[in-house]
Design a protein around this motif. Structure first.
Motif, PDB file in Angstrom:
ATOM      1  N   PRO A 251      42.791  35.688  40.532  1.00  0.00           N
ATOM      2  CA  PRO A 251      42.471  34.280  40.816  1.00  0.00           C
ATOM      3  C   PRO A 251      41.365  34.167  41.851  1.00  0.00           C
ATOM      4  CG  PRO A 251      44.551  34.902  41.815  1.00  0.00           C
ATOM      5  CD  PRO A 251      44.147  36.048  40.966  1.00  0.00           C
ATOM      6  N   GLY A 252      40.432  33.226  41.630  1.00  0.00           N
ATOM      7  CA  GLY A 252      39.293  33.128  42.528  1.00  0.00           C
ATOM      8  C   GLY A 252      38.654  31.760  42.618  1.00  0.00           C
ATOM      9  N   ARG A 261      44.735  28.487  38.937  1.00  0.00           N
ATOM     10  CA  ARG A 261      43.365  28.893  39.252  1.00  0.00           C
ATOM     11  C   ARG A 261      42.754  29.717  38.129  1.00  0.00           C
ATOM     12  NH1 ARG A 261      41.952  28.099  44.600  1.00  0.00           N
ATOM     13  NH2 ARG A 261      43.699  27.846  46.047  1.00  0.00           N
ATOM     14  N   TYR A 262      41.428  29.607  38.011  1.00  0.00           N
ATOM     15  CA  TYR A 262      40.654  30.439  37.105  1.00  0.00           C
ATOM     16  C   TYR A 262      40.082  31.633  37.884  1.00  0.00           C
ATOM     17  CZ  TYR A 262      40.729  26.801  33.508  1.00  0.00           C
ATOM     18  OH  TYR A 262      41.118  25.895  32.552  1.00  0.00           O
ATOM     19  N   PRO A 263      39.547  32.628  37.183  1.00  0.00           N
ATOM     20  CA  PRO A 263      38.986  33.797  37.879  1.00  0.00           C
ATOM     21  C   PRO A 263      37.736  33.478  38.695  1.00  0.00           C
ATOM     22  CG  PRO A 263      39.496  34.335  35.596  1.00  0.00           C
ATOM     23  CD  PRO A 263      39.625  32.844  35.730  1.00  0.00           C
ATOM     24  N   MET A 264      36.881  32.578  38.211  1.00  0.00           N
ATOM     25  CA  MET A 264      35.628  32.279  38.902  1.00  0.00           C
ATOM     26  C   MET A 264      35.285  30.806  38.750  1.00  0.00           C
ATOM     27  SD  MET A 264      33.062  35.479  38.041  1.00  0.00           S
ATOM     28  CE  MET A 264      31.754  34.713  39.018  1.00  0.00           C
ATOM     29  N   GLY A 291      30.858  21.545  38.827  1.00  0.00           N
ATOM     30  CA  GLY A 291      31.708  22.727  38.893  1.00  0.00           C
ATOM     31  C   GLY A 291      32.168  23.156  37.511  1.00  0.00           C
ATOM     32  N   PHE A 292      31.935  24.430  37.189  1.00  0.00           N
ATOM     33  CA  PHE A 292      32.353  24.995  35.908  1.00  0.00           C
ATOM     34  C   PHE A 292      33.304  26.167  36.155  1.00  0.00           C
ATOM     35  CE2 PHE A 292      28.356  22.936  34.965  1.00  0.00           C
ATOM     36  CZ  PHE A 292      28.537  22.399  33.689  1.00  0.00           C
ATOM     37  N   PHE A 293      34.504  26.092  35.595  1.00  0.00           N
ATOM     38  CA  PHE A 293      35.412  27.224  35.667  1.00  0.00           C
ATOM     39  C   PHE A 293      34.902  28.344  34.754  1.00  0.00           C
ATOM     40  CE2 PHE A 293      38.484  23.689  36.562  1.00  0.00           C
ATOM     41  CZ  PHE A 293      38.725  24.034  37.882  1.00  0.00           C
ATOM     42  N   ILE A 294      35.167  29.585  35.154  1.00  0.00           N
ATOM     43  CA  ILE A 294      34.765  30.747  34.366  1.00  0.00           C
ATOM     44  C   ILE A 294      35.992  31.627  34.143  1.00  0.00           C
ATOM     45  CG2 ILE A 294      33.268  32.791  34.275  1.00  0.00           C
ATOM     46  CD1 ILE A 294      31.381  31.376  36.218  1.00  0.00           C
ATOM     47  N   GLU A 295      36.196  32.055  32.906  1.00  0.00           N
ATOM     48  CA  GLU A 295      37.281  32.990  32.603  1.00  0.00           C
ATOM     49  C   GLU A 295      36.801  34.047  31.625  1.00  0.00           C
ATOM     50  OE1 GLU A 295      40.620  31.094  30.822  1.00  0.00           O
ATOM     51  OE2 GLU A 295      39.423  29.879  29.460  1.00  0.00           O
ATOM     52  N   THR A 296      37.592  35.075  31.453  1.00  0.00           N
ATOM     53  CA  THR A 296      37.219  36.202  30.606  1.00  0.00           C
ATOM     54  C   THR A 296      37.148  35.772  29.150  1.00  0.00           C
ATOM     55  OG1 THR A 296      38.342  37.685  32.147  1.00  0.00           O
ATOM     56  CG2 THR A 296      37.797  38.563  29.967  1.00  0.00           C
ATOM     57  N   GLN A 297      36.084  36.168  28.495  1.00  0.00           N
ATOM     58  CA  GLN A 297      35.951  35.803  27.089  1.00  0.00           C
ATOM     59  C   GLN A 297      36.959  36.593  26.248  1.00  0.00           C
ATOM     60  OE1 GLN A 297      32.376  36.795  25.046  1.00  0.00           O
ATOM     61  NE2 GLN A 297      32.324  38.916  25.712  1.00  0.00           N
ATOM     62  N   LEU A 420      42.695  31.444  37.001  1.00  0.00           N
ATOM     63  CA  LEU A 420      42.481  32.323  38.133  1.00  0.00           C
ATOM     64  C   LEU A 420      41.593  31.650  39.160  1.00  0.00           C
ATOM     65  CD1 LEU A 420      41.992  35.473  35.980  1.00  0.00           C
ATOM     66  CD2 LEU A 420      44.054  34.610  36.990  1.00  0.00           C
ATOM     67  N   VAL A 421      41.400  32.343  40.279  1.00  0.00           N
ATOM     68  CA  VAL A 421      40.714  31.708  41.393  1.00  0.00           C
ATOM     69  C   VAL A 421      39.228  31.616  41.195  1.00  0.00           C
ATOM     70  CG1 VAL A 421      40.219  31.890  43.832  1.00  0.00           C
ATOM     71  CG2 VAL A 421      42.426  32.538  42.969  1.00  0.00           C
ATOM     72  N   CYS A 422      38.692  30.484  41.581  1.00  0.00           N
ATOM     73  CA  CYS A 422      37.253  30.277  41.506  1.00  0.00           C
ATOM     74  C   CYS A 422      36.789  29.665  42.800  1.00  0.00           C
ATOM     75  CB  CYS A 422      36.951  29.357  40.359  1.00  0.00           C
ATOM     76  SG  CYS A 422      35.483  28.469  40.512  1.00  0.00           S
ATOM     77  N   PHE A 423      35.691  30.185  43.308  1.00  0.00           N
ATOM     78  CA  PHE A 423      35.231  29.722  44.616  1.00  0.00           C
ATOM     79  C   PHE A 423      33.994  28.865  44.483  1.00  0.00           C
ATOM     80  CE2 PHE A 423      31.936  30.602  47.675  1.00  0.00           C
ATOM     81  CZ  PHE A 423      32.477  29.993  48.758  1.00  0.00           C
ATOM     82  N   CYS A 424      33.967  27.755  45.182  1.00  0.00           N
ATOM     83  CA  CYS A 424      32.791  26.896  45.153  1.00  0.00           C
ATOM     84  C   CYS A 424      32.409  26.514  46.544  1.00  0.00           C
ATOM     85  CB  CYS A 424      33.097  25.650  44.372  1.00  0.00           C
ATOM     86  SG  CYS A 424      32.135  24.273  44.846  1.00  0.00           S
TER      87      CYS A 424
END
Length: 429
Positions: A251-252, A261-264, A291-297, A420-424
């Motif tokens: 998480p990020g 949470r998202y990863p990124m 803000g755009f969440f990012i996760e593993t494809q 997962l966690v995403c930082f902004c």
């Protein structure tokens, strides 16, 4: 003292049309109370009486060099920025180099410039930085800054950010927040965005290691955002990323959705077009951050990763804090966003998520996630050494989170995928 050089091969007129047409070396001069009244500065100032009245220039036959005037100044210590000539027509065509160490000249000699030439206060007032970055050579000692971090290994961790001078981090409209999809309010005014030059493949000027994140700085006044319920046109300044650890899917993200949470997270930062950056930071809607969440494809439906591969290949060059590298690959913001639905999003008023946490941001958090190869995502913490770079969730404090009709009618992806966690954050320079 300014030493002015023209780019070789150009005339002066041609040089004024190029951003780096001139290189100007600036040396501060310190008026000392003592010193020998001889040498190159004595010889130079002795000629000042020859350029008064109707005589504006003359040929001087004395033998001293520029090196003689500069003396023992350490020329490895300097600052650098892009600017203009400081007299009309003030052409923005100068690469400025300002040396940190001053030249020492006896006071009796510096005084002659005003008394003999009969000109005083011959300087232009300082101008707004307007988002430009001033860099320093590696040998230049920088003053100590107030240390802040995310991971409890510095002077001020997130729980102590409010103690920083001029901090707003204990305000009532802070970011990030948790987006509770059960309590968001549909808003018909949240229409489609207009993204100007998001498809420009040469928009990124350079990539930098800020000491807290990876930041991609854009060329000035090229990329814009409007529509989407925003009341102004915004000029896009930079975008940056926030993440967890090198463990895939850790998480990020800073923002959460239904406490997940998202990863990124990727933040695209823009300021109101009609304001300077300093003015924008003092206005409740001075900044607009997407803000755009990012996760593993998923392996079952891979997406085109060309842009992300091009971007991350620069990371080996920015391992050191404050390092930066010019972007020469063709990469557009659209390439990085891919086919994400930009019509479904959440909206609220908040703050920057790094000190000084100024409450000047109109936040847009998009519902659909960007899909990125997991190995590319791990390159962010791997090459920077930063882990869990996100601010904890802040209280909503009676603020309302709005949403588009399309977003309110679709189940949040949080319910379908582990978040997962995403930082902004927006770095105040």
């Amino acid at each position: 003292m300014h030493i002015v050089s023209v780019k070789k091969g150009l005339s002066v007129d041609e040089a004024t049309t190029q951003a780096d047409g001139f290189a100007v070396f600036g040396f501060f001069i310190n008026a000392t109370e003592d010193g020998v009244l001889s040498g190159p500065w004595y010889t130079l100032t002795a000629n000042l009486t020859n350029i008064t009245g109707s005589v504006f220039d003359f040929e001087q036959n004395n033998t001293f060099s520029i090196d003689d005037l500069i003396g023992n100044v350490d020329r490895t210590r300097f600052y650098r920025y892009y600017g203009s000539l400081t007299t009309p027509n003030c052409s923005e065509a100068v690469v400025w180099t300002i040396f940190q160490e001053p030249i020492q000249v006896p006071k009796e000699l510096t005084h002659l410039f005003s008394t003999k030439v009969e000109l005083i206060n011959t300087y232009r007032p300082t101008e707004d930085l307007n988002g430009r970055q001033v860099t320093a050579s590696p040998a230049t000692p920088l003053p100590p800054a107030h240390s802040w971090c995310y991971n409890y290994h510095c002077d001020h961790d997130p729980s102590q950010w409010f103690l920083l001078p001029e901090s707003h981090c204990d305000g009532k409209s802070q970011s990030p927040i948790n987006i509770n999809t059960r309590s968001v309010m549909p808003d018909n005014s949240l229409n489609s965005f207009t993204f100007t030059n998001f498809d420009n493949k040469q928009a990124i000027k350079y990539i930098a290691n800020t000491g807290h994140s990876v930041e991609c700085v854009l060329k000035d006044d090229l990329v814009e955002v409007s529509g989407g319920g925003l009341k102004h046109i915004y000029s896009t300044v930079q975008f940056h990323f926030h993440w967890g650890t090198e463990v895939q899917n850790s998480p990020g993200s800073e923002h959460t959705v239904d406490s997940n949470r998202y990863p990124m997270e990727m933040h695209i930062v823009s300021k109101r077009k009609n304001l300077t950056l300093d003015e924008a930071l003092k206005t409740s809607d001075g900044l607009a951050v997407l803000g755009f969440f990012i996760e593993t494809q998923p392996t079952s439906s891979p997406s085109d990763q060309t842009a992300w591969k091009k971007l991350t290949q620069y990371f080996s060059a920015i391992r050191n804090i404050r390092s930066q590298v010019e972007v020469k690959e063709d990469i557009s913001i659209n390439d990085l966003l891919g086919k994400v639905n930009r019509n479904s999003y959440y909206r609220y008023s908040g703050s920057l998520t790094t000190p000084l946490c100024k409450e000047a941001v109109v936040w847009t958090i998009f519902q659909e996630t960007i899909k990125v190869d997991g190995n590319l995502m791990t390159m962010f913490p791997k090459y920077t050494g930063f882990h869990n770079v996100y601010r904890p969730i802040q209280p909503l404090n009676a603020r309302t989170v709005y949403t588009t009709r399309s977003a309110s009618c679709i189940s949040a992806p949080v319910l379908l995928y582990p978040l997962l966690v995403c930082f902004c954050s927006y770095n105040e320079q």
